[in-house]
Scaffold this active site. Structure first.
Site, PDB file in Angstrom:
ATOM      1  N   LYS A   1      93.656  57.799 122.118  1.00 20.35           N
ATOM      2  CA  LYS A   1      94.242  58.046 120.743  1.00 20.35           C
ATOM      3  C   LYS A   1      93.182  58.771 119.838  1.00 20.35           C
ATOM      4  O   LYS A   1      91.852  58.717 120.205  1.00 20.35           O
ATOM      5  CB  LYS A   1      94.160  56.591 119.969  1.00 20.35           C
ATOM      6  CG  LYS A   1      94.824  56.567 118.244  1.00 20.35           C
ATOM      7  CD  LYS A   1      94.954  54.932 118.042  1.00 20.35           C
ATOM      8  CE  LYS A   1      95.390  54.946 116.598  1.00 20.35           C
ATOM      9  NZ  LYS A   1      95.669  53.355 116.330  1.00 20.35           N
TER      10      LYS A   1
ATOM     11  N   SER B   1     100.171  52.402 114.668  1.00 21.01           N
ATOM     12  CA  SER B   1      99.950  53.841 114.348  1.00 21.01           C
ATOM     13  C   SER B   1      99.513  54.698 115.858  1.00 21.01           C
ATOM     14  O   SER B   1      99.502  55.542 115.931  1.00 21.01           O
ATOM     15  CB  SER B   1      98.440  53.774 113.624  1.00 21.01           C
ATOM     16  OG  SER B   1      97.505  53.017 114.266  1.00 21.01           O
TER      17      SER B   1
ATOM     18  N   SER C   1      99.027  48.037 115.745  1.00 21.05           N
ATOM     19  CA  SER C   1      99.078  49.434 116.148  1.00 21.05           C
ATOM     20  C   SER C   1      99.147  49.535 117.493  1.00 21.05           C
ATOM     21  O   SER C   1      99.481  50.718 118.157  1.00 21.05           O
ATOM     22  CB  SER C   1      98.152  50.246 115.485  1.00 21.05           C
ATOM     23  OG  SER C   1      98.421  50.353 114.233  1.00 21.05           O
TER      24      SER C   1
END
Ligand code: GLN
Length: 474
Positions: free
Chosen positions: A78, A153, A177
């Site tokens: 990420k 996310s 997330s």
């Protein structure tokens, strides 16, 4: 031809050892898959240009007979995990030109384990969101149905695994997330006990809730990925050791379902049916499944939306247009600050900074922040008490399958997507989302996820049950 859609870390490691393919061939297969598939999905913000060099290095080690848990395995990260000399923007315009001067602890551990860091994946700005629609770099699409969001996310990391572009990836989970996008994309997503994985070098969202964790195709792979990054770290004083929490209580294959909580929260018919099917499957596997009364769980989301923005407003204060990132000139210093932050942060980030600043302002601090902290303790105590009786708590991961782009335009309906995931962050408990079936929506089979949560430090129980449940992407 390497078939990335079925390959797992376990099977890839065997193939690498047996010289069926090299780390370089595997990495090239991932790069090729990204080139063809990511035009539509847009999971990746960048593929690192040294990926094949890292692969060469791994191949040399394999040739020397060195055996490491992730030797030769490409993983995606990420965009909020720092890798030395690479960009990391946390999906924000304010960090567009930021290049990390150091490696996060998780990245160091990945490198020590032989992993190839292939690139960085898209995410909601500063990890704030449930759909990856808040990234300054455009949306990521759900590989199962590109008219739908991948969740968020960490949507890029979930989509990258689900689309067969990589075997594994990492994300961060502050309120769901990792687990929520895992459920939307039909992969496994795991959030460790708070403090088990170092946050050093993770761009902070809400520090008392943030944890790094993996996405994978199977629970077995997720466990390998977790074991590699976990552990006490001198660079993060909130990290804990293996033995911080007692493991004395025996695993009795007992699962609790907080019925009232699960049924009150507007979950769709398909999600409800899937929960019942999952309960039946666990019973068939010899588990005792019983109802548990967790009456405080329903306050978790409210508590989260006090504590999280308070910490967001403090953490994001460092982006002042001077120290790092975007700088926009104004007439004076204070105007520089307003302009840099006004133009550098997106809508959702600004909303939360304002909310958090209000929550922490004198006069409201006790009423909001103080009360939320008290509730956090009550929620945690209640959950931990339940774990004296049951090993695991079972809920759906999300109240609905993946929704469409733009469908949740008001923030409150978006926040409700996290109703089942936030309790694990509030309490710090480890929690995993496993693919559990599909909902038939508009002629598409959309993945559903089931969530298991264990007591603090009881990742062993979580993985034992997850592996038994069986979790291959179907
Ligand atoms: N979707 C939640 C939020 O918007 C959770 C975010 C996260 O876990 N990073 O805050």
């Amino acid at each position: 031809m390497i078939d990335l859609s079925t390959l797992t870390i376990v099977s890839a490691r065997e193939a690498l050892k047996a010289k069926k393919f090299s780390a370089k061939e595997l990495t090239q297969a991932c790069i090729d898959a990204i080139k063809t598939k990511d035009k539509d999905i847009r999971a990746f913000l960048e593929v690192f240009d040294n990926a094949l060099i890292q692969a060469d290095f791994a191949d040399k080690k394999i040739a020397e007979g060195i055996d490491l848990p992730l030797l030769g395995i490409p993983v995606a990260l990420k965009d909020n995990m720092l890798v030395a000399n690479h960009h990391a923007s946390a999906g924000s315009k304010i960090l567009e030109n930021f290049i990390s001067p150091y490696d996060s602890t998780a990245v160091k551990k990945l490198q020590e384990a032989g992993a190839i860091i292939i690139g960085r994946t898209n995410c909601d700005e500063f990890a704030m969101g449930s759909s990856t629609e808040n990234s300054a770099y455009g949306v990521t699409k759900n590989p199962i149905d590109i008219s739908r969001v991948p969740g968020g996310s960490s949507g890029g990391s979930a989509a990258a695994v689900a689309a067969g572009m990589v075997l594994a990836s990492y994300g961060s989970d502050t309120g769901g997330s990792i687990r929520q996008p895992a459920a939307f994309c039909g992969v496994v997503g795991f959030k460790p006990t708070y403090g088990r994985v170092s946050r050093s070098g993770l761009i902070a969202m809400a520090s008392s809730l943030d944890q790094i964790g993996p996405f994978a195709k199977t629970a077995e792979d997720a466990e390998i990925l977790y074991n590699v990054v976990k552990g006490h770290d001198a660079m993060d004083s909130t990290t804990i050791a293996d033995n911080t929490y007692s493991k004395d209580k025996q695993f009795n294959k007992t699962i609790g379902v907080p019925r009232a909580f699960v049924e009150s929260e507007g979950i769709t018919k398909e999600v409800k049916e899937n929960l019942e099917a999952t309960i039946a499957k666990f019973k068939a596997l010899g588990y005792t499944v019983k109802d548990v009364d967790l009456s405080h769980l329903k306050y978790s989301l409210a508590v989260y939306y006090i504590l999280m923005p308070a910490e967001v407003s403090s953490n994001l204060a460092r982006f002042d247009g001077v120290k790092y990132g975007l700088h926009v000139d104004g007439a004076n210093g204070i105007e520089d600050y307003f302009k840099s932050r006004g133009q550098g942060f997106g809508r959702e980030t600004r909303r939360r900074v304002i909310l958090g600043t209000y929550i922490l302002s004198s006069g409201y601090y006790d009423a909001y922040y103080g009360t939320a902290l008290t509730m956090k303790k009550m929620i945690t105590d209640e959950l931990r008490k339940a774990f004296k009786d049951v090993d695991l708590i079972l809920t759906p991961t999300t109240p609905t399958p993946a929704f469409k782009f733009g469908e949740k335009s008001d923030p409150l309906s978006m926040y409700l997507a996290d109703i089942f995931t936030v309790p694990a962050n509030i309490s710090g408990c480890p929690s995993i989302s496993l693919p559990s079936g599909f909902a038939s929506v508009e002629g598409k089979q959309l993945p559903l996820g089931i969530q298991l949560t264990a007591d603090l430090g009881r990742e062993d129980n979580l993985f034992a049950a997850s592996k038994e449940f069986g979790n291959e992407v179907k």
